[in-house]
Design an enzyme around this catalytic site. Sequence first.
Site, PDB file in Angstrom:
ATOM      1  N   LYS A 254       0.920  -1.442   0.048  1.00 41.67           N
ATOM      2  CA  LYS A 254       0.081   0.090   0.020  1.00 41.67           C
ATOM      3  C   LYS A 254       0.819   1.306  -0.044  1.00 41.67           C
ATOM      4  CE  LYS A 254      -4.120  -2.068   2.111  1.00 41.67           C
ATOM      5  NZ  LYS A 254      -5.001  -2.310   3.423  1.00 41.67           N
TER       6      LYS A 254
ATOM      7  N   LYS B 184      -5.140 -11.188  -6.239  1.00 44.35           N
ATOM      8  CA  LYS B 184      -6.347 -11.718  -5.206  1.00 44.35           C
ATOM      9  C   LYS B 184      -7.353 -10.638  -5.498  1.00 44.35           C
ATOM     10  CE  LYS B 184      -6.305  -9.441  -1.268  1.00 44.35           C
ATOM     11  NZ  LYS B 184      -5.836  -8.616  -0.144  1.00 44.35           N
TER      12      LYS B 184
ATOM     13  N   LYS C 102     -10.900  -4.954  -3.559  1.00 42.23           N
ATOM     14  CA  LYS C 102     -11.769  -3.718  -4.041  1.00 42.23           C
ATOM     15  C   LYS C 102     -10.421  -2.925  -4.844  1.00 42.23           C
ATOM     16  CE  LYS C 102     -15.415  -0.993  -3.746  1.00 42.23           C
ATOM     17  NZ  LYS C 102     -15.340   0.265  -2.822  1.00 42.23           N
TER      18      LYS C 102
HETATM   19  P1  TYM Z   1     -10.591  -6.650   4.913  1.00 42.58           P
HETATM   20  O1  TYM Z   1     -11.773  -5.849   5.289  1.00 42.58           O
HETATM   21  O2  TYM Z   1      -9.785  -6.327   3.741  1.00 42.58           O
HETATM   22  O3  TYM Z   1     -11.283  -8.214   4.457  1.00 42.58           O
HETATM   23  C1  TYM Z   1     -12.161  -8.991   5.209  1.00 42.58           C
HETATM   24  C2  TYM Z   1     -12.146 -10.506   5.393  1.00 42.58           C
HETATM   25  O4  TYM Z   1     -11.994 -10.927   3.884  1.00 42.58           O
HETATM   26  C3  TYM Z   1     -10.939 -11.785   3.703  1.00 42.58           C
HETATM   27  N1  TYM Z   1     -10.605 -11.514   2.162  1.00 42.58           N
HETATM   28  C4  TYM Z   1     -10.468 -12.569   1.461  1.00 42.58           C
HETATM   29  N2  TYM Z   1     -10.181 -13.686   1.721  1.00 42.58           N
HETATM   30  C5  TYM Z   1      -9.907 -14.639   0.531  1.00 42.58           C
HETATM   31  N3  TYM Z   1      -9.922 -14.191  -0.464  1.00 42.58           N
HETATM   32  C6  TYM Z   1      -9.976 -13.059  -1.023  1.00 42.58           C
HETATM   33  N4  TYM Z   1      -9.761 -12.418  -2.133  1.00 42.58           N
HETATM   34  C7  TYM Z   1     -10.216 -12.061   0.096  1.00 42.58           C
HETATM   35  N5  TYM Z   1     -10.296 -10.798   0.228  1.00 42.58           N
HETATM   36  C8  TYM Z   1     -10.417 -10.282   1.456  1.00 42.58           C
HETATM   37  C9  TYM Z   1      -9.737 -11.088   4.452  1.00 42.58           C
HETATM   38  O5  TYM Z   1      -8.859 -12.028   4.680  1.00 42.58           O
HETATM   39  C10 TYM Z   1     -10.628 -10.753   5.820  1.00 42.58           C
HETATM   40  O6  TYM Z   1     -10.658 -11.954   6.556  1.00 42.58           O
HETATM   41  N6  TYM Z   1      -7.129  -6.347   8.437  1.00 42.58           N
HETATM   42  C11 TYM Z   1      -8.542  -6.850   8.025  1.00 42.58           C
HETATM   43  C12 TYM Z   1      -9.927  -6.474   9.134  1.00 42.58           C
HETATM   44  C13 TYM Z   1      -9.704  -6.557  10.614  1.00 42.58           C
HETATM   45  C14 TYM Z   1      -9.261  -7.928  11.195  1.00 42.58           C
HETATM   46  C15 TYM Z   1      -9.157  -7.426  12.510  1.00 42.58           C
HETATM   47  C16 TYM Z   1      -9.583  -9.077  10.863  1.00 42.58           C
HETATM   48  C17 TYM Z   1      -9.386  -5.568  11.473  1.00 42.58           C
HETATM   49  N7  TYM Z   1      -8.981  -6.001  12.626  1.00 42.58           N
HETATM   50  C18 TYM Z   1      -9.143  -8.455  13.635  1.00 42.58           C
HETATM   51  C19 TYM Z   1      -9.459 -10.117  11.865  1.00 42.58           C
HETATM   52  C20 TYM Z   1      -9.261  -9.618  13.049  1.00 42.58           C
HETATM   53  C21 TYM Z   1      -9.056  -6.466   6.574  1.00 42.58           C
HETATM   54  O7  TYM Z   1      -8.671  -5.556   6.238  1.00 42.58           O
HETATM   55  O8  TYM Z   1     -10.076  -7.346   6.244  1.00 42.58           O
END
Ligand code: TYM
Length: 336
Positions: free
Chosen positions: A115, A195, A198
């Site tokens: 990023k 992957k 968005k």
């Molecule tokens: P975020 O909002 O980017 O994504 C939410 C969840 O979706 C999963 N994910 C995917 N899994 C498989 N294939 C993909 N292409 C894909 N794109 C997204 C992500 O792995 C995630 O589980 N940092 C985290 C949010 C967060 C969090 C936490 C997660 C904040 N605090 C504490 C767990 C525990 C995030 O940006 O998710």
Amino acid sequence: MTRVFSGIQPTGEIHLGNYLGAIVNYVALGRALGPDAIYCIVDYHALTNPVAYDRELLAERTFEAALINMAAGLDPHSVILFAQSSVPETTELCWILTAQTPLGDLQRMTQFKDKASKLESVPAGLLMYPVLMAADILLYKADTVPVGEDQAQHLELTREIARRFNQTYGETFPEPQLYLNPQAPRVVGIDGKSKMSKSQGNTLGILEDPASVWEKIRQLPDDPARIRRSDPGDPERSVVFKFLSYFLPPETLTPLKEEYRKAGIGTLLLKELLFQEYLRFTEPIRERAAWLRAHPEEVWEALEAGAQRARKIARSTMDEVRDKVGFARLPQHARR
Ligand code: TYM
């Protein structure tokens, strides 16, 4: 497994990657654990992305993320579903953990490097992002974290952060375990390369308009070696088959693959099948989402009740943490 925590960003759209990588497990673990399954819409995290700098939109997207999770099957009367900013203890714990976390550990996170490399001015929050995530998880003393594979490195860092705190101040936090969906740890985007995400603009939205979904499916790349309809194809190189594998059982998929290898089936037919399956799969979620949209109070009430339940746990952890860290215990504080 005694307590599960996960978070999802309110970025506007929930896509197939979020759904298969994470939400499917939220729902399953929520059914098993009830109030010990805690799910958070991470609006503090969202502020590290300038698209969130919009007063109206931020709340709307938090609402939308909660709505989709509920539409996907999370029962907020059983599990805890809440917005991160309604538990300010999160940022307090984040600071305490920040104070101990080596800068080098944060700088080597691949998501940060990715990023940051695209930005002219890198907000410090982007670097701190994984510590805030650790604070989320540890505040609830979760031992299991359902996420996609892209979060594995952040979770490893959370474990190190927990270990360091425990060594300094005494045993407090469990070291949380990664919980993947083995069928879809990393859902690929419609470009067939990176992957699904968005920021890559390569998503299939769970609530996306069917006409737009079909347009995307129609353009999915096929096995690049298959130029004419009469050429045999390799299903392992076809993105269409990759997506079909999420929706069809092996006994349906295997004969289709055999036909494809013999050039016995056209790509358009496979894409039509994928489109049908996608609609069938998302239909119940769309229906529940439409109902919730007509009853927004259900979503707001769920977030309100979730905030109260989450905060109770957070306060109790912070009482313990403050005590272990050794902050002065003034009477005013004690009566907080
Ligand atoms: P975020 O909002 O980017 O994504 C939410 C969840 O979706 C999963 N994910 C995917 N899994 C498989 N294939 C993909 N292409 C894909 N794109 C997204 C992500 O792995 C995630 O589980 N940092 C985290 C949010 C967060 C969090 C936490 C997660 C904040 N605090 C504490 C767990 C525990 C995030 O940006 O998710």
